[in-house]
Design a protein around this motif. Structure first.
Motif, PDB file in Angstrom:
ATOM      1  N   TYR A  43      35.170  54.946  35.391  1.00  0.00           N
ATOM      2  CA  TYR A  43      35.727  55.104  36.848  1.00  0.00           C
ATOM      3  C   TYR A  43      35.897  56.551  37.024  1.00  0.00           C
ATOM      4  O   TYR A  43      35.826  57.312  38.117  1.00  0.00           O
ATOM      5  N   MET A  48      33.839  51.802  44.464  1.00  0.00           N
ATOM      6  CA  MET A  48      32.802  50.945  44.110  1.00  0.00           C
ATOM      7  C   MET A  48      32.100  50.338  45.510  1.00  0.00           C
ATOM      8  O   MET A  48      31.019  50.361  45.630  1.00  0.00           O
ATOM      9  N   ASN A  61      33.642  42.281  41.802  1.00  0.00           N
ATOM     10  CA  ASN A  61      35.028  42.775  41.355  1.00  0.00           C
ATOM     11  C   ASN A  61      36.048  42.107  40.925  1.00  0.00           C
ATOM     12  O   ASN A  61      36.278  41.008  41.458  1.00  0.00           O
ATOM     13  N   SER A  67      33.533  40.865  52.537  1.00  0.00           N
ATOM     14  CA  SER A  67      34.076  40.810  51.362  1.00  0.00           C
ATOM     15  C   SER A  67      34.640  39.073  51.180  1.00  0.00           C
ATOM     16  O   SER A  67      35.231  38.467  52.161  1.00  0.00           O
ATOM     17  N   GLN A 109      29.136  46.330  39.373  1.00  0.00           N
ATOM     18  CA  GLN A 109      30.406  45.614  39.157  1.00  0.00           C
ATOM     19  C   GLN A 109      31.444  46.417  38.403  1.00  0.00           C
ATOM     20  O   GLN A 109      30.906  47.230  37.742  1.00  0.00           O
ATOM     21  N   ASN A 110      32.582  46.119  38.456  1.00  0.00           N
ATOM     22  CA  ASN A 110      33.739  46.739  37.639  1.00  0.00           C
ATOM     23  C   ASN A 110      34.198  45.740  36.683  1.00  0.00           C
ATOM     24  O   ASN A 110      33.705  44.625  36.536  1.00  0.00           O
ATOM     25  N   THR A 166      43.930  39.695  46.783  1.00  0.00           N
ATOM     26  CA  THR A 166      42.802  39.245  46.149  1.00  0.00           C
ATOM     27  C   THR A 166      42.987  37.660  46.325  1.00  0.00           C
ATOM     28  O   THR A 166      41.723  37.087  46.410  1.00  0.00           O
ATOM     29  N   SER A 210      34.995  38.915  44.894  1.00  0.00           N
ATOM     30  CA  SER A 210      36.273  39.384  44.193  1.00  0.00           C
ATOM     31  C   SER A 210      36.270  38.080  43.065  1.00  0.00           C
ATOM     32  O   SER A 210      36.492  36.848  43.853  1.00  0.00           O
ATOM     33  N   GLY A 253      40.295  45.249  41.763  1.00  0.00           N
ATOM     34  CA  GLY A 253      41.182  45.166  42.966  1.00  0.00           C
ATOM     35  C   GLY A 253      41.933  46.835  42.896  1.00  0.00           C
ATOM     36  O   GLY A 253      41.547  47.509  42.311  1.00  0.00           O
ATOM     37  N   ASP A 268      41.208  51.598  43.591  1.00  0.00           N
ATOM     38  CA  ASP A 268      39.886  52.096  42.795  1.00  0.00           C
ATOM     39  C   ASP A 268      38.429  51.267  43.152  1.00  0.00           C
ATOM     40  O   ASP A 268      37.446  51.891  43.227  1.00  0.00           O
ATOM     41  N   THR A 269      38.867  49.844  43.798  1.00  0.00           N
ATOM     42  CA  THR A 269      37.415  49.156  44.199  1.00  0.00           C
ATOM     43  C   THR A 269      36.916  49.953  45.387  1.00  0.00           C
ATOM     44  O   THR A 269      35.769  49.756  45.633  1.00  0.00           O
ATOM     45  N   LEU A 298      43.566  44.201  47.156  1.00  0.00           N
ATOM     46  CA  LEU A 298      42.324  44.857  47.508  1.00  0.00           C
ATOM     47  C   LEU A 298      42.233  45.874  48.627  1.00  0.00           C
ATOM     48  O   LEU A 298      42.618  45.412  49.627  1.00  0.00           O
TER      49      LEU A 298
END
Lengths: 390, 390
Positions: A242, A278, A268, A313, A192-193, B303, A290, A271, A274-275, A299
């Motif tokens: 990150y 992950m 998540n 997703s 998870q972020n 998202t 998300s 978004g 950077d996601t 995203l």
């Protein structure tokens, strides 16, 4: 939606007249807009005895969640009902927002039943309850509600006000994301972020209670070691920034941690691009769920993950979950979470109480509240803010 | 993977010796790299009589699909097996790619059984078959294969070579995306981008055959009216360019078309930010299925669509579908598609045949093929390219 400019603080006092005979107060708004501008603390008349099928509640503690501010802004898909409006006497013709018809903010919180109307069964004075109807308004000293719109907090005597007040949004979001998309067995991994968010902390604890491993991603910050220690103390298996994740050598480290076991659930709340970093940690047939978009960017994921790794997703919204489930299922979930709290496996995230004191005038209280809203919009609260109206 | 610079065309003739006694030819590569550089047309020895459990095939026609070029480049997740390598006599010590051990390109195509090994039942000389094992190599005049790796084309007498050669990738992709994610009833709507792709054209036709409506998105181009007419002739209900979609007034037009019925399936082969425009047309609880990424940009979606509209984003890969299904299920799908072709409800997309003529030397044929690869990489083929080795 529309937005108003915030009047300078030194002019606020002129916008309000002092209420002589208030019996309680509420945080209200007459129009949608910037919470730091449109929210007011207003004295409200005492509630009459509850009519048949209704209850009077004394709100004990109510969170100010980010989504609540989106509701005030008018940009949240879940809105108060027209008949949730409260009609107040107007005080000041010079305050354009003192229109008399207002909405009480807040969606979550714990309240004590203070009076029970005729024909209500199963609830008594002194019981702790939560409001089950979204956006019914919890930022008030008192509320009059239909008995059908509340649920009794089980084992309330074992809970603190803060535990009960934060029971209905973040912990169930964490619990359901860990169970609604894929069957996980003890030893399985979840990544998870935003792992230090309130939901993230609940994910760590609930996963730990289920014997699941968590790989937790957080932003770098000066006190990163302290944050990592705090998340480990909650039960986090591993914590990475990150920046650390962007380093290619970390893949081998993660393989060693997981024993090359595929990670099949990613959570998540960030978004943006950077996601994708992950998502690339996920194995085949994984689910990315998300529940937030803190980066305020779409995203963005490589299409190849969907096509060749069969990534799926999804989104998760606890409000929708409640709307799809029966009262029994909702009660069962609350009991499960209360049991985790009682077993010291789930605690409230770090929080701070914003008290609206009986000694303050409406004007003083509004100024204090608006300052807190500015601080919150600037991200100066690292902790969850809970509202207490004395 | 590694890549070689393409030798100038005028030097190619020096890299090859003429084969005196070839019995057939194949399009092969010894290393991964730019198809316009690493592909060679090579004469290959005649096949021996087939051993037990195997067949000799005469390939009639084989598509050059974009994914096939990704395999040659070494960037596609599905690769030939090590034992698919073909060992050829080397001709030219000055051609670094004339290593003797090569792979035959191509994944799709129709072949005629030319000889049947002992112990093979259910297949006879003259039968039309397709190769069911991915990346087995179809760009050859002849192939020797295990009988278990082919499937007989049903009702072959009713099909053209082009129809049979393009039966196993694009039409099943279209068919399965329309049926594997959500139950659609006649009158329901589907939206797709890249609608004039080979899959897109199959989607239009199969949807029409099922009584489904399609909203088809294409890029603007000088001959847009002609393209729209062509898609309408295939059965497209509505066709819009992305520019037309970006105009806000189009929402009302779409509502009028659909009678405000929610669109719950979107098919994406483009990706990038533009796909968000299409995703916003979807109603609650919809599925977005991606099968390509022509924009070569990550799939970028708000998202909020996932959280508040319960959008689910999937990928579809026909290769994976085949790997999950039984021979019976694969045969059933092929029969369904052949039936649609026989009923004139599904036809092959516009195509062009690249013939490797018996009169050409290997060097001449290689040069012609490499020119076609350059044209394909520059997007100069609007049509599907089918390879015919005489």
């Amino acid at each position: 939606m529309f937005s108003l400019r915030r009047p300078p603080a030194h002019r606020l006092s002129r916008l309000f007249a002092t209420s002589a005979a208030r019996s309680g107060r509420a945080v209200v708004y007459a129009v949608n807009g910037d919470p730091a501008t449109v929210l007011r603390v207003r004295s409200v008349p005492a509630l009459p005895p509850p009519p048949a099928g209704t209850l009077n509640l004394q709100v004990l503690l109510a969170p100010i969640n980010p989504a609540d501010l989106n509701v005030v802004e008018g940009v949240y898909p879940s809105k108060p009902r027209a008949d949730d409006a409260v009609h107040l006497p107007t005080h000041s013709v010079s305050d354009p927002l003192d229109t008399g018809t207002v909405w009480v903010g807040g969606n979550e919180g714990v309240a004590r039943v203070s009076a029970v109307g005729p024909g209500v069964s199963g609830l008594g004075v002194g019981d702790w309850v939560i409001l089950t109807r979204p956006q019914a308004g919890t930022w008030a000293a008192e509320r009059a509600v239909a008995a059908a719109d509340v649920a009794r907090v089980p084992d309330a005597e074992a809970l603190t006000e803060a535990q009960a007040a934060t029971l209905t949004v973040n912990p169930p979001t964490a619990y359901n994301m860990l169970s609604e998309f894929i069957d996980l067995a003890p030893g399985d991994w979840v990544v998870q972020n935003g792992a230090n968010s309130a939901v993230g902390q609940a994910v760590i604890q609930i996963a730990k209670a289920r014997g699941l491993n968590t790989l937790n991603l957080v932003r770098h910050r000066p006190e990163i070691d302290e944050l990592k220690q705090r998340l480990h103390a909650l039960g986090a298996t591993q914590v990475l920034t990150y920046d650390e994740l962007a380093d290619k050598s970390v893949r081998d480290k993660i393989k060693a941690w997981t024993g090359s076991k595929a990670i099949r659930l990613g959570l998540n709340c960030v978004g943006g691009k950077d996601t994708a970093l992950m998502a690339r940690l996920l194995g085949a047939d994984a689910h990315l769920v998300s529940y937030g978009a803190m980066a305020k960017q779409p995203l963005s994921l490589p299409t190849s993950l969907f096509i060749f790794k069969n990534l799926k997703s999804h989104g998760f919204w606890q409000t929708r979950w409640y709307s799809m489930k029966s009262a029994e299922e909702r009660a069962q979930l609350m009991q499960t979470l209360v049991n985790l709290i009682k077993e010291n496996k789930l605690d409230t995230p770090a929080h701070e109480v914003l008290t609206i004191s009986a000694a303050q005038t409406d004007e003083e209280a509004t100024e204090k509240l608006q300052e807190a809203m500015v601080a919150m919009s600037e991200g100066r609260y690292g902790k969850k803010l809970l509202l207490k109206i004395e």
